[in-house]
Design an enzyme around this catalytic site. Structure first.
Site, PDB file in Angstrom:
ATOM      1  CG  ASP A 199      54.099  36.569  57.567  1.00  0.00           C
ATOM      2  OD1 ASP A 199      55.351  35.423  57.628  1.00  0.00           O
ATOM      3  OD2 ASP A 199      54.479  37.485  58.760  1.00  0.00           O
ATOM      4  CG  ASP A 204      28.333  42.782  20.728  1.00  0.00           C
ATOM      5  OD1 ASP A 204      26.908  42.632  20.941  1.00  0.00           O
ATOM      6  OD2 ASP A 204      29.440  41.767  20.108  1.00  0.00           O
ATOM      7  CG  ASP A 223      49.646  36.472  60.946  1.00  0.00           C
ATOM      8  OD1 ASP A 223      49.829  35.042  61.187  1.00  0.00           O
ATOM      9  OD2 ASP A 223      50.423  37.321  60.100  1.00  0.00           O
ATOM     10  CG  ASP A 229      52.206  40.724  60.877  1.00  0.00           C
ATOM     11  OD1 ASP A 229      53.350  39.991  60.497  1.00  0.00           O
ATOM     12  OD2 ASP A 229      52.136  40.594  61.704  1.00  0.00           O
ATOM     13  CD  GLU A 241      35.344  42.695  18.945  1.00  0.00           C
ATOM     14  OE1 GLU A 241      34.184  43.387  18.133  1.00  0.00           O
ATOM     15  OE2 GLU A 241      35.908  42.798  17.384  1.00  0.00           O
ATOM     16  CG  ASN A 268      31.561  42.341  17.429  1.00  0.00           C
ATOM     17  OD1 ASN A 268      30.312  41.765  17.669  1.00  0.00           O
ATOM     18  ND2 ASN A 268      33.074  41.398  17.042  1.00  0.00           N
ATOM     19  CB  VAL A 328      35.730  40.861  13.003  1.00  0.00           C
ATOM     20  CG1 VAL A 328      35.231  42.566  13.312  1.00  0.00           C
ATOM     21  CG2 VAL A 328      37.704  41.927  12.075  1.00  0.00           C
TER      22      VAL A 328
END
Length: 896
Positions: free
Chosen positions: A633, A726, A338, A629, A296, A722, A291
């Site tokens: 393409d 965190d 282009d 466009d 996470e 965490n 952990v």
């Protein structure tokens, strides 16, 4: 008849097509028959990819290895009686999953909105009368009327054509409108652009009118075939996805190795650790380490940072279709753009005109001979102006009308005074167009066309409103001016006139009789002007180490001139930096890939060449962005690392294949997006630095505690740190403002990852400092206890370590605002969200210790003020220590 059926559509007669689709030229389809065919063929629209259900999206969130480890930890905690720990862990997991599903759903909504954009209507013959229907209701056999300004709603065989011109660049890449006809063609194996008796879905009618019978709808159209091909084209993984995958694998190996080592060592030291069930105890210890090592909150933080970048880009007219593509922009090394509409305004404009032996800028008021020239520009013109004031017609001709309007001339009066009474239409062989207008007791013939053709037919010229003889020197001078204007990327037209005493009979309206002995008036130079902001954007991209390529269907001379005006080509590059489509076709793949770095401008190329250009640069390990466009393409947009579609002129297929859509079709928006992408990467890096250094400090603390046989922090302690202390600051770091000079740095490219630029070693030394300070506080707590009882002393020491580990990370968050710069340089308090995140995290951490009732849930004790003073002083130490190390790195190792 059987032989007729096997022929391609363009070789079939109109009668054969009617018989084949079962329709009537006078009545069209009945409503009942149309409904029957709609059920059989489906709606006339392109089908999107298969959707993922909400439940599938939710389950997909649990496939990540780090999430699986957390689920296993929750299960083991629950089975061993730590129900509170299990609930907290699973809450984190489910919240992450819900957030991930929400983000995917928002992305799907954006895609669906793009697919619904600009669905046109069509004028259809049903039940013997013309009706306006939604284009998606069309079926094979419907008869559709077309006029200038319409979008062709389905593939069709034309059965009538009156001066019909259609712009088919979406399919063929050819920007010049195609002249259509209804007659049957006899040639074999004609390419799309030469099948002039067919109309194709999503093409634009620019001139004239016509009628066609629908032969294909939806996925059975030419556009649909290309859309279907896209499903087989693999989407390129973004650098962000690659980097996160690498980081995840590295953490996986680290977690497994540390967890196994701690479990084995702890088994031998089990009597010292607890004296209870040593297998369960050490399993929980290993889980605590896992952990501690797993960030996470990272998936959520990355997603939020990308979403914030997406929101910011939307304000700048860049719509992101895939979240990871935001970060990819920051690593872009090549931008293939282009010309028309992206680098330029996609609006032909008169830039200069030549009269009386003078070349004059278009904003100069017309006077003298220039007034006669302006008359000719307007009279020799097929532009139509609708009730909304919109000009319909050839872009070159509409530019001539716009020039007259800008000069403040009264065109209504001009057209009323000199109506057109006869004409000889333009054709590509003679390159001239002629109109005839009553002029007092005479008739004025106006002639417009290619200057070299016009000069051959001119015997006099207009000089200060006086007709004088055209000499050989005059012709040479005019030809030289014409050449100079053309080399400056101007499209040049010549204008002349003559007076007739009477209107020629219709059988005498021939070029040989009318277009002779002309009086030359002047030249007009037009251009699709570059956007004002593009040159600056190209220069900024160059400073940022990004190479801009121009890709256009224009002639080589025009492409080279525009590219020099924009700074894509500089003085050190000659014409060899410009390559044409024909040159490209003559070059094999290996040669092109080896020499691709020599070319900055691609002229007279078709959209299919873009895939070759993308792959050639990718073979050089470059990160490539490509604009487009048209339908053709789309494969290049999907193959590129960043596919950029045009929001205004782009087809639905190109938008569907792209990662980003430019709402304003503007190149400068791409460069702004690159800046935002770099900021996003930098902020994600800051979050990762913060999280991993914090997690390394946690792992080191738990590892040493285990080795020393001390009481260790429980999974609920680590998870709370965490999740709260965190995650909030890490999210806020994703909202840091852009660092100065970010666009002066070279692109990261493919080789760089989140741990590049010394970040890996920075994380290691900072994590070690955090761990050592936390262990020092724990050692101090058990060496100089407040309570005499051993159990209470250890409980206090563990609480002090828990508080220190949380607070030291919050203080360290200020250090991570820059890898090497001082917090006094980057600004400690500039980010208001960050300031609030730190305050909220401090409160959340303090609540677990100070507020009664939380002690048992989090296995902590109350601390007195002496203990809090030690915790605060030790935690703050991380800032001056890191500041000193950064100073040494800048001073002696040229970092930052």
């Amino acid at each position: 008849m059987k032989e007729e059926q096997t022929k391609p559509l363009y070789q079939k007669s109109v009668q054969a097509v009617f018989a084949e689709v079962g329709s009537d030229a006078k009545v069209g389809l009945t409503t009942a028959e149309a409904q029957k065919r709609l059920a059989e063929f489906g709606t006339n629209q392109l089908k999107g990819t298969k959707k993922t259900s909400l439940w599938q999206k939710f389950l997909n969130q649990f496939k990540d290895f780090m999430i699986i480890v957390l689920i296993v930890a929750a299960v083991i905690a629950g089975l061993t009686g730590e129900v509170a720990d299990a609930i907290i862990i699973m809450t984190v997991v489910v919240l992450n999953a819900v957030f991930g599903v929400y983000q995917e759903a928002k992305a799907d909504e954006a895609i669906e909105a793009l697919q619904k954009m600009s669905a046109p209507n069509a004028n259809v013959l049903r039940d013997g009368k013309i009706q306006t229907l939604a284009a998606n209701e069309l079926v094979p056999g419907d008869i559709v009327s077309l006029e200038a300004g319409d979008v062709i709603p389905a593939d069709m065989r034309l059965i009538e054509s009156a001066s019909l011109k259609v712009e088919e660049s979406a399919l063929t890449g050819e920007s010049v409108p195609v002249e259509k006809q209804a007659e049957t063609l006899t040639a074999d194996d004609l390419p799309l652009g030469d099948r002039i008796n067919l109309g194709f879905m999503n093409s634009n009618v620019t001139y004239g009118r016509g009628v066609g019978i629908v032969t294909g709808t939806g996925m059975q159209t030419e556009v649909g075939h290309i859309a279907g091909m896209l499903d087989t084209t693999e989407t390129t993984k973004t650098p962000l996805q690659v980097n996160l995958s690498k980081l995840g694998k590295s953490l996986t190996y680290l977690i497994l190795v540390i967890a196994v080592i701690v479990f084995i060592v702890g088994m031998f030291r089990a009597p010292e650790v607890s004296g209870g069930n040593r297998v369960v105890d050490m399993l929980l210890t290993a889980i605590s380490l896992a952990v501690a090592a797993i960030p996470e909150g990272l998936p959520a933080i990355v997603t939020i940072t990308l979403a914030l970048g997406t929101k910011q880009l939307a304000k700048q007219h860049a719509l992101m279709r895939r979240l990871p593509a935001v970060e990819t922009l920051g690593s872009t090394q090549i931008i293939g753009s282009d010309k028309t509409g992206t680098l330029t305004q996609n609006k032909m404009t008169v830039e200069k005109y030549y009269v009386d032996e003078n070349l004059i800028t278009a904003d100069t008021p017309v006077a003298g001979s220039a007034e006669r020239l302006a008359d000719l520009l307007a009279l020799n013109n097929d532009t139509k102006i609708n009730s909304e004031g919109e000009k319909l017609g050839d872009p070159t001709e509409t530019a001539l009308i716009t020039f007259n309007e800008a000069q403040g001339r009264n065109l209504k009066q001009l057209f009323s005074q000199y109506p057109r009474v006869a004409e000889i239409p333009f054709d590509s062989e003679r390159k001239l167009m002629t109109t005839i207008h009553p002029f007092g007791n005479q008739f004025m013939v106006t002639v417009k066309g290619a200057p070299d053709e016009l000069l051959q037919k001119a015997t006099t010229r207009l000089q200060q409103n006086q007709v004088v003889k055209m000499t050989e020197d005059d012709q040479k001078h005019i030809a030289a001016v014409n050449m100079a204007m053309a080399q400056d990327a101007l499209r040049v037209l010549g204008f002349a006139y003559k007076m007739l005493d009477e209107l020629p009979a219709s059988n005498q309206l021939t070029s040989a009789l009318v277009e002779q002995d002309l009086t030359f008036v002047g030249l007009v130079g037009m251009i699709d002007p570059e956007r004002g902001e593009v040159a600056g954007a190209v220069a900024e991209a160059k400073h940022a180490g990004i190479r801009t390529l121009m890709i256009t269907g224009d002639h080589k001379v025009t492409a080279e001139a525009i590219s020099r005006r924009l700074g894509i080509l500089d003085d050190s590059q000659g014409s060899e930096a410009v390559i044409t489509g024909a040159d490209l076709d003559a070059m094999d793949e290996e040669t092109f890939k080896a020499n691709v770095g020599q070319y900055s401008v691609y002229a007279r190329v078709a959209p299919e060449h873009k895939v070759r250009i993308v792959q050639a640069w990718q073979a050089q390990n470059k990160v490539v962005a490509m604009t487009g466009d048209g339908v053709n393409d789309a494969p290049a947009l999907k193959a590129a690392d960043i596919g950029i579609a045009m929001g205004i002129t782009g087809t639905e297929v190109s938008k569907g294949a792209a990662d980003m859509v430019l709402a304003d079709d503007n190149f400068a928006t791409i460069v702004n997006a690159v800046r935002e992408g770099r900021k996003v990467f930098s902020n994600i890096q800051k979050s990762i630095q913060y999280l991993l250094s914090a997690n390394l400090g946690e792992v080191l603390t738990l590892f040493v505690m285990t080795m020393m046989g001390w009481n260790i922090l429980a999974p609920v302690h680590i998870l709370w740190i965490n999740l709260v202390t965190d995650t909030f600051p890490a999210i806020a770091l994703g909202m840091e403002p852009v660092e100065p000079g970010i666009m002066k740095q070279k692109p990261r490219g493919r080789q760089s990852d989140f741990l590049s630029n010394g970040l890996g070693s920075t994380i290691i030394y900072q994590g070690i400092i955090e761990g050592l300070i936390t262990l020092g506080v724990y050692w101090f707590g058990i060496t100089y206890p407040v309570h005499a009882a051993s159990g209470a002393a250890h409980a206090d020491a563990l609480t002090m370590a828990f508080a220190t580990l949380g607070l030291i990370q919050l203080f360290h968050a200020f250090n991570t605002k820059s890898v090497y710069q001082s917090i006094f340089t980057v600004g400690a308090w500039r980010n208001k969200t960050f300031n609030w995140a730190i305050l909220i995290s401090i409160i959340a951490l303090a609540v677990t210790i100070v507020v009664p009732g939380f002690n048992q849930l989090f296995h902590v004790t109350h601390l007195d003020w002496h203990q809090w003073l030690i915790v605060l002083g030790a935690s703050f130490t991380i800032i001056p220590v890191v500041e000193i190390i950064k100073f040494i790195q800048r001073r002696f190792f040229n970092k930052g």
